[in-house]
Design a protein around this motif. Structure first.
Motif, PDB file in Angstrom:
ATOM      1  N   MET A  43       0.572  -1.664  -0.188  1.00  0.00           N
ATOM      2  CA  MET A  43       0.107  -0.448  -0.193  1.00  0.00           C
ATOM      3  C   MET A  43       1.251   1.155   0.127  1.00  0.00           C
ATOM      4  N   VAL A  44       2.511   0.952   0.756  1.00  0.00           N
ATOM      5  CA  VAL A  44       3.108   2.464   0.760  1.00  0.00           C
ATOM      6  C   VAL A  44       3.538   2.630  -0.552  1.00  0.00           C
ATOM      7  N   ILE A  45       4.668   1.332  -0.735  1.00  0.00           N
ATOM      8  CA  ILE A  45       5.616   1.525  -2.265  1.00  0.00           C
ATOM      9  C   ILE A  45       4.404   1.438  -3.079  1.00  0.00           C
ATOM     10  N   GLY A  46       3.991   0.179  -3.093  1.00  0.00           N
ATOM     11  CA  GLY A  46       3.554  -0.148  -4.419  1.00  0.00           C
ATOM     12  C   GLY A  46       2.007   0.940  -4.856  1.00  0.00           C
ATOM     13  N   PHE A  47       1.412   1.460  -4.250  1.00  0.00           N
ATOM     14  CA  PHE A  47      -0.018   2.281  -4.184  1.00  0.00           C
ATOM     15  C   PHE A  47       0.847   3.638  -4.015  1.00  0.00           C
ATOM     16  N   ILE A  48       1.286   4.090  -3.148  1.00  0.00           N
ATOM     17  CA  ILE A  48       1.225   5.239  -3.016  1.00  0.00           C
ATOM     18  C   ILE A  48       2.376   5.834  -3.757  1.00  0.00           C
ATOM     19  N   LEU A  49       3.435   5.508  -2.883  1.00  0.00           N
ATOM     20  CA  LEU A  49       5.761   5.522  -4.009  1.00  0.00           C
ATOM     21  C   LEU A  49       4.986   5.353  -5.669  1.00  0.00           C
ATOM     22  N   ILE A  50       4.325   4.542  -5.849  1.00  0.00           N
ATOM     23  CA  ILE A  50       4.506   4.589  -7.904  1.00  0.00           C
ATOM     24  C   ILE A  50       3.508   5.550  -8.009  1.00  0.00           C
ATOM     25  N   SER A  51       2.115   5.478  -7.331  1.00  0.00           N
ATOM     26  CA  SER A  51       0.606   6.666  -7.877  1.00  0.00           C
ATOM     27  C   SER A  51       1.691   7.836  -7.794  1.00  0.00           C
ATOM     28  N   GLY A  52       2.735   8.221  -6.495  1.00  0.00           N
ATOM     29  CA  GLY A  52       3.376   9.674  -6.991  1.00  0.00           C
ATOM     30  C   GLY A  52       4.058   9.962  -8.300  1.00  0.00           C
ATOM     31  N   GLU A  53       5.115   8.575  -8.697  1.00  0.00           N
ATOM     32  CA  GLU A  53       5.594   9.036  -9.606  1.00  0.00           C
ATOM     33  C   GLU A  53       4.843   8.770 -10.963  1.00  0.00           C
ATOM     34  N   ALA A  54       3.993   8.411 -10.807  1.00  0.00           N
ATOM     35  CA  ALA A  54       2.903   8.630 -12.388  1.00  0.00           C
ATOM     36  C   ALA A  54       2.662  10.415 -12.143  1.00  0.00           C
ATOM     37  N   ILE A  55       2.276  10.661 -10.962  1.00  0.00           N
ATOM     38  CA  ILE A  55       2.239  11.844 -11.208  1.00  0.00           C
ATOM     39  C   ILE A  55       3.097  12.963 -11.928  1.00  0.00           C
ATOM     40  N   LEU A  56       4.035  12.401 -11.105  1.00  0.00           N
ATOM     41  CA  LEU A  56       5.847  13.641 -11.729  1.00  0.00           C
ATOM     42  C   LEU A  56       5.959  13.668 -13.197  1.00  0.00           C
ATOM     43  N   ILE A  57       5.483  12.479 -13.485  1.00  0.00           N
ATOM     44  CA  ILE A  57       6.437  11.879 -15.082  1.00  0.00           C
ATOM     45  C   ILE A  57       5.587  13.072 -16.464  1.00  0.00           C
ATOM     46  N   HIS A  58       5.050  13.938 -16.405  1.00  0.00           N
ATOM     47  CA  HIS A  58       4.774  14.743 -16.685  1.00  0.00           C
ATOM     48  C   HIS A  58       6.029  15.846 -16.852  1.00  0.00           C
ATOM     49  N   ARG A  59       6.084  15.491 -15.944  1.00  0.00           N
ATOM     50  CA  ARG A  59       6.989  17.284 -15.136  1.00  0.00           C
ATOM     51  C   ARG A  59       8.812  16.559 -15.506  1.00  0.00           C
ATOM     52  N   TRP A  60       9.012  15.333 -15.907  1.00  0.00           N
ATOM     53  CA  TRP A  60      10.662  14.824 -15.595  1.00  0.00           C
ATOM     54  C   TRP A  60      11.101  14.446 -17.149  1.00  0.00           C
ATOM     55  N   LEU A  61      10.081  13.552 -17.636  1.00  0.00           N
ATOM     56  CA  LEU A  61      10.853  12.734 -18.704  1.00  0.00           C
ATOM     57  C   LEU A  61      10.197  13.057 -20.028  1.00  0.00           C
ATOM     58  N   PRO A  62      11.328  13.626 -20.166  1.00  0.00           N
ATOM     59  CA  PRO A  62      11.077  13.811 -22.393  1.00  0.00           C
ATOM     60  C   PRO A  62      10.529  12.868 -22.619  1.00  0.00           C
ATOM     61  N   GLY A  63      10.091  13.753 -24.269  1.00  0.00           N
ATOM     62  CA  GLY A  63       9.460  12.580 -25.167  1.00  0.00           C
ATOM     63  C   GLY A  63       8.472  14.003 -25.449  1.00  0.00           C
ATOM     64  N   SER A  64       7.535  12.659 -25.767  1.00  0.00           N
ATOM     65  CA  SER A  64       6.594  13.025 -27.377  1.00  0.00           C
ATOM     66  C   SER A  64       5.071  13.214 -25.902  1.00  0.00           C
ATOM     67  N   ARG A  65       3.833  13.691 -26.073  1.00  0.00           N
ATOM     68  CA  ARG A  65       3.117  13.599 -25.013  1.00  0.00           C
ATOM     69  C   ARG A  65       2.954  12.174 -24.943  1.00  0.00           C
ATOM     70  N   SER A  66       2.383  11.330 -26.426  1.00  0.00           N
ATOM     71  CA  SER A  66       2.110  10.092 -26.491  1.00  0.00           C
ATOM     72  C   SER A  66       3.036   9.209 -25.640  1.00  0.00           C
ATOM     73  N   LEU A  67       4.147   9.518 -25.598  1.00  0.00           N
ATOM     74  CA  LEU A  67       4.762   8.553 -24.372  1.00  0.00           C
ATOM     75  C   LEU A  67       4.829   8.282 -23.481  1.00  0.00           C
TER      76      LEU A  67
END
Length: 244
Positions: free
Chosen positions: A60-84
């Motif tokens: 619940m903490v590592i798999g759910f909260i931490l990974i979902s938080g990283e998914a939220i931040l994807i648009h902030r640091w991942l280079p590439g197209s919006r589709s990616l």
């Protein structure tokens, strides 16, 4: 690419996320006996129950909260197209959803059923959080693979999708906090555990870490996107009044 003022926030999010992962791992592994309610001699069934109970906070903490938080931040640091970015965001959210469902299943496995465990504020909030998260992921999945909707429709739905995503993430952290409080209260009242023992310090530190992490993730998500000086100058010149 993440630039500007968002970079320190991303760094703090990674550091606090690592700290949270370490704390929950220490709590689950070093204090395994705290996740089992029986004080009798251990049996194979009880050992299995302890294992499933230990897996609950980890998923619940590592798999759910931490990974979902990283998914939220994807648009902030991942280079590439919006589709990616959208595809990676969707995949990480899917992993988080699967972890959350499995984490809830481990809590109910080997117990007296879902109804017997569905009695506290923590359990009620957890169920609502998983349902909202699942609905969010389903909407994102359908919109990603079916792009025939009009541009105006997507623009209207996007603010609600962002709001519900951040709300669900905050609700997940709040649910974890109630779970920590519930477990710590049980240990201190039923097992006479000292309020200043090492386990209490670990649990309280984990709660503070989650609160700090959620604030950093949400702040990084809502911070204005960085614009280079050239783009800012071009935008400003477009807004200047022109002589007729």
């Amino acid at each position: 690419m993440a630039t500007g003022s968002v970079v320190p926030l991303l760094f703090l999010a990674r550091i606090s996320g690592l700290l949270v992962a370490v704390l929950v791992s220490i709590w689950a592994i070093s204090f395994r006996s705290s996740f089992h309610h029986h004080s009798s001699e251990s049996s194979p069934q009880e050992d299995q129950g302890i294992t499933y109970s230990v897996l609950h906070p980890l998923f619940m903490v590592i798999g759910f909260i931490l990974i979902s938080g990283e998914a939220i931040l994807i648009h902030r640091w991942l280079p590439g197209s919006r589709s990616l970015k959208k595809s990676v965001h969707l995949c990480l959210q899917g992993v988080a959803l699967a972890s959350g469902i499995f984490g809830i299943w481990t809590k109910f496995h080997g117990q007296k059923g879902i109804v017997a465990n569905f009695y506290s504020l923590h359990s009620w909030m957890g169920l609502i959080c998983i349902l909202l998260f699942g609905a969010q992921w389903l909407v994102g999945f359908l919109s990603f693979w079916h792009r025939g909707e009009g541009r105006t429709v997507r623009q209207r739905v996007l603010p609600w999708h962002i709001f519900l995503g951040l709300y669900t993430y905050g609700l997940a952290v709040a649910t974890a906090e109630t779970g920590l409080l519930e477990k710590l209260t049980f240990l201190q009242t039923k097992r006479n555990m000292s309020k200043r023992c090492p386990e209490s310090m670990v649990v309280n530190s984990l709660g503070l870490g989650l609160a700090f992490l959620s604030g950093i993730v949400i702040l990084a998500a809502v911070s204005p996107k960085y614009q280079p000086p050239q783009q800012l100058w071009a935008t400003a010149t477009q807004l200047l009044p022109r002589d007729e």
